[in-house]
Design a protein around this motif. Structure first.
Motif, short mmCIF file in Angstrom:
data_model
loop_
_atom_site.label_atom_id
_atom_site.label_comp_id
_atom_site.label_asym_id
_atom_site.label_seq_id
_atom_site.Cartn_x
_atom_site.Cartn_y
_atom_site.Cartn_z
N LEU A 134 0.86 -1.19 0.00
CA LEU A 134 0.00 0.00 0.00
C LEU A 134 0.90 1.23 0.00
N PHE A 135 0.72 2.09 -0.99
CA PHE A 135 1.55 3.29 -1.03
C PHE A 135 0.66 4.51 -1.29
N GLY A 136 1.15 5.63 -0.89
CA GLY A 136 0.41 6.88 -1.05
C GLY A 136 0.98 7.93 -0.12
N ASN A 137 0.45 9.12 -0.21
CA ASN A 137 0.95 10.21 0.62
C ASN A 137 0.75 9.92 2.09
N ALA A 164 2.30 -4.50 3.32
CA ALA A 164 3.39 -3.54 3.55
C ALA A 164 2.89 -2.15 3.21
N THR A 165 3.37 -1.16 3.93
CA THR A 165 2.95 0.22 3.69
C THR A 165 4.18 1.12 3.52
N THR A 166 4.03 2.14 2.70
CA THR A 166 5.10 3.12 2.51
C THR A 166 4.53 4.37 1.86
N ASN A 167 5.14 5.51 2.12
CA ASN A 167 4.78 6.73 1.38
C ASN A 167 5.88 7.12 0.41
N LYS A 168 6.91 6.25 0.30
CA LYS A 168 7.99 6.47 -0.66
C LYS A 168 8.31 5.17 -1.38
N GLY A 202 5.66 -12.58 -6.79
CA GLY A 202 6.21 -13.60 -5.91
C GLY A 202 6.64 -13.02 -4.58
N ARG A 203 6.85 -11.73 -4.54
CA ARG A 203 7.16 -11.05 -3.27
C ARG A 203 6.02 -10.07 -2.99
N LEU A 204 6.19 -8.82 -3.35
CA LEU A 204 5.06 -7.89 -3.24
C LEU A 204 4.28 -7.96 -4.54
N ASP A 205 3.35 -8.91 -4.62
CA ASP A 205 2.66 -9.22 -5.88
C ASP A 205 1.85 -8.05 -6.41
N ARG A 206 1.21 -7.31 -5.51
CA ARG A 206 0.29 -6.27 -5.94
C ARG A 206 0.65 -4.96 -5.26
N GLU A 207 0.59 -3.88 -6.03
CA GLU A 207 0.82 -2.55 -5.48
C GLU A 207 -0.46 -1.73 -5.63
N ILE A 208 -0.99 -1.26 -4.52
CA ILE A 208 -2.27 -0.55 -4.51
C ILE A 208 -2.04 0.85 -3.95
N GLU A 209 -2.39 1.84 -4.74
CA GLU A 209 -2.22 3.22 -4.29
C GLU A 209 -3.43 3.67 -3.48
#
Length: 776
Positions: free
Chosen positions: A296-299, A400-404, A416-423
């Motif tokens: 999960l990424f975003g501001n 997992a979460t990050t803003n960068k 196989g690791r972080l399969d999906r990235e959702i903003e």
């Protein structure tokens, strides 16, 4: 007759002069080797600084004269000598707390002669509800502060029959039987209902922050959920009660409340929930490849961690949370061993959800210089991610979460690791409206639907955390003016004070310049409104005609013709987030730093969109490229600027506003449609414009015997700044004659016109005319 000898009375208590502890004589020898006594694990009972360290026991004779059974259960019985040594009085409220602080009850002091002098006695029901056991060591002390008034208490039924109905009669019974009681989080309370003692556990206590002014937000601005078991609260006749049938019912409703508070991200929640449902072995479709990890990424402030925690609780799986501070603590165990232990915990107690917070800190890109510890942590996590992906570990889901996201090592961002990235995006005006509606449910207000819409439209770039801060600031402003409810004016004040969190490091103070402060230039004002205000106010019209609004406007013209002032007015009038960049400040002597500075400017602008980037003196930044084989820093910066304006990464709701005195020096690639779409000439002010400038100046300047028309005729070829200088110089001449002067007269302007002359060369005007005719 001899005098009769008085009978000697001796106190069973002794005072240690060394540690000032009162203890029984029988414990004097034990105290010699234990001075001062250990308050965490006392081996005997004592009194220290008015606090009793005693032992729990049950009262045998529960009959107390003139008190009902309910009132007796609310008492704690102490010996008279303990009441005296602790400076207590009969009827005082005291706190009875376990040594580890895990449980606490508030009781009323009552004297007794039963048991030992240091016994802490409860009735049978009182002991059952207190969760203390006989012979348990406890701490008894006077309440240190006045209990706050409880506005709402949430209870979970512990022994209610399935047929129990939460009727108004039950609510009234609980309310009346516990009025004036003092409670704490985690306490158990009882209430007789049709011959059965119902027991409840207190899950949360909400309070009303009231001040001496009873009109302060109707004494109900912000209801706080209390999580500290040490705090105590008084039940009043106005306290409301919430009842849940059991723990499962309470958790279900709490999860629903948490999810509804995450407004505006329904699609993202649905996608993550679907992935979790499949992975945690709840799906019968066996041929699907299971996504076991998402990023999960975003501001910052958009709710990434809250989403992860809420969905993890909703799944009812074992939850393992990994955050950098927990790994790099003072513990002797190395960070990588801590990580392995946490993953093993998840593997052993499957189904599990692992929350990896701020993964960019734990897994930074290895292209940067890393310490040995950081390298070991990255390597360990890579191995554990690969182990997680195998079929050996079923029913494990990682969030997992990050803003960068760009700072995360690329090796993690593959299938196989972080399969999906959702903003998790910055909320749109519609989503901001949904979030505000949820926040305003707990705040007494007089806002209409149109007011809510107006606030959501003008909070550009605000994330959820910023909107919480906005509501808080508006509430504080309402309290200061003594209002019972929050209104639109409170929010308008708060919007001036609260800026988007992503703007904090680039925030600038924009002078309060309005369109009315600028004389003339009506055509330029219209073009800027078309580029900035129209797309926001009339977006449907642009969609209907299938056109996109202009992305950039270049203003060029002689110095002193209000180009920069117009940019300030646009920032004020539009209310958008405004980033002002001066060309030379982006250059750095370090290779790559100048390009990075340009990227950062646009990244920040996209984060807080809709926004305006104003490039002053853009010719210093986007100058014409030379034919030399060597590439200068300026050319690299220009190349970066061109890709940001119209490259692969969309510009989004970011408008570019640029100003220059030398348009002929700007690279032609920067001026094509799609980058700086509109090129506007800001000429020397004509008669009407000069007339407007003088009129605006004279509104704040006392004049006498001054003809505006004469001044307009005598300032031909003057720039706006030179017209302003004429007014300033005339005022100074009036002060030179007399410091007490009350007016600026015509003769002062005549002298000023002789001193201030037009300084724009005709060659520069010729250059602009040729440029407009495409001769340059």
């Amino acid at each position: 007759m001899s005098a009769q000898k008085q009978k000697k009375t001796t106190s069973p208590w002794t005072l240690c002069e060394k540690c000032s502890v009162s203890l029984l004589y029988k414990d004097k020898e034990a105290h010699i080797t234990d001075c001062p006594p250990d308050v965490n694990e006392p081996i005997y009972n004592f009194i220290k600084k008015g606090v009793l360290y005693g032992t729990v026991d049950q009262k045998c004779n529960e009959d107390v004269k003139n008190l009902s059974t309910r009132e007796r259960d609310n008492l704690v019985f102490l010996s008279e000598s303990v009441i005296r040594l602790c400076s207590l009085a009969i009827g005082d409220w005291v706190s009875v707390k376990s040594l580890n602080g895990s449980s606490q009850v508030a009781k009323i002091v009552w004297p007794t002669t039963e048991k030992t002098l240091t016994s802490v006695l409860f009735t049978k029901n009182g002991l059952d509800l207190s969760l203390f056991s006989i012979n348990q060591k406890v701490i008894v002390s006077k309440l240190s502060s006045e209990p706050r008034k409880a506005s709402c208490v949430t209870l979970v039924t512990l022994n209610g029959p399935k047929s129990l109905e939460f009727s108004s009669e039950l609510y009234n019974r609980i309310s009346k039987s516990h009025e004036s009681r003092i409670l704490s989080l985690g306490n158990q309370i009882g209430s007789m209902f049709y011959g059965k003692l119902l027991r409840f556990e207190i899950k949360s206590i909400e309070v009303t922050e009231a001040s001496n002014n009873q009109n302060d937000l109707n004494t109900n601005f912000d209801r706080l959920c209390i999580e500290q078991p040490d705090e105590v609260f008084e039940v009043t006749s106005h306290t409301k009660w919430k009842l849940y049938r059991d723990q499962e019912d309470f958790e279900k409703n709490t999860r629903e409340e948490q999810l509804t508070s995450l407004a505006g991200i329904e699609e993202e929640l649905s996608e993550i929930r679907g992935l979790m449902y499949t992975c945690l072995n709840k799906s019968k479709i066996s041929f699907l490849y299971q996504t076991k990890a998402v990023l999960l990424f975003g501001n910052s402030g958009t709710g990434k961690t809250t989403i992860a925690q809420t969905l993890a609780q909703e799944s009812k799986a074992n939850i393992v949370t990994i955050s950098p501070p927990d790994l790099f603590s003072k513990n002797t165990v190395s960070p990588e061993e801590n990580i392995r232990e946490m993953f093993n915990n998840a593997f052993q107690h499957a189904p599990s959800v692992i929350i990896l917070d701020e993964i960019d800190v734990l897994c930074p890109s290895r292209s940067n210089r890393l310490s040995e510890t950081e390298k070991r942590v990255v390597s360990t996590l890579l191995l554990l991610f690969d182990e997680l992906a195998t079929n050996k570990h079923q029913c494990i889901f990682l969030i997992a979460t990050t803003n960068k996201p760009d700072n995360v090592d690329p090796s993690f961002r593959r299938c196989g690791r972080l399969d999906r990235e959702i903003e998790i995006p910055t909320p749109s005006p519609h989503n901001r409206r949904l979030i505000l509606d949820k926040l305003l449910e707990k705040i007494p207000n007089v806002l209409s639907e149109d007011d809510n819409k107006d606030i959501s439209l003008n909070t550009h770039g605000f994330v959820g955390a910023d909107l919480v801060s906005l509501c808080s600031r508006a509430g504080l402003h309402a309290i200061k003016r003594g209002a019972a409810e929050v209104n639109l004016e409170d929010f308008k004040f708060a919007m001036k004070m609260v800026r988007p969190s992503a703007m904090r490091e680039v925030q600038i103070e924009v002078p309060n310049v309005k369109w009315s402060d600028i004389g003339g230039q009506e055509n330029l004002k219209l073009i800027l409104r078309q580029a900035v205000e129209w797309p926001l106010k009339y977006s449907d019209s642009f969609l209907r005609l299938g056109v996109t609004p202009p992305k950039g406007v270049l203003m060029f013209g002689p110095p002193g013709c209000s180009k920069t002032m117009i940019a300030k007015a646009l920032a004020t009038e539009s209310g958008l987030n405004f980033l002002s960049i001066k060309g030379p400040e982006l250059f750095s002597k370090w290779v790559g730093e100048s390009e990075r500075a340009v990227r950062e400017v646009f990244r920040k602008a996209r984060q807080v969109a809709p926004s305006i980037i104003f490039f002053d003196e853009i010719d210093a930044l986007g100058g014409e490229r030379s034919s030399n084989s060597s590439t200068s820093v300026q050319e690299r910066v220009l190349a970066q600027l061109l890709t940001e304006l119209d490259g692969v990464t969309p510009l989004g709701d970011v408008t570019i506003l640029a100003a220059t005195n030398r348009p002929d020096r700007i690279d032609k690639a920067l001026l094509r449609p799609g980058r700086l779409d509109r090129i506007v000439y800001v000429p020397l002010p004509d008669k009407q414009t000069r007339r407007d400038i003088f009129r605006i100046k004279f509104e704040k300047m006392p004049i006498l015997n001054v003809s505006i028309e004469d001044l307009v005729e005598n300032t031909e070829s003057y720039s706006g700044a030179e017209v302003n200088a004429v007014c300033h110089e005339a005022a100074m001449m009036a002060l030179e004659e007399n410091l007490e002067s009350q007016h600026v007269e015509g003769r002062h302007f005549e002298k000023a016109l002789k001193l201030i002359t037009p300084r724009t060369p005709s060659s520069l005007i010729k250059l602009y005319e040729d440029y407009l005719q495409n001769k340059i």
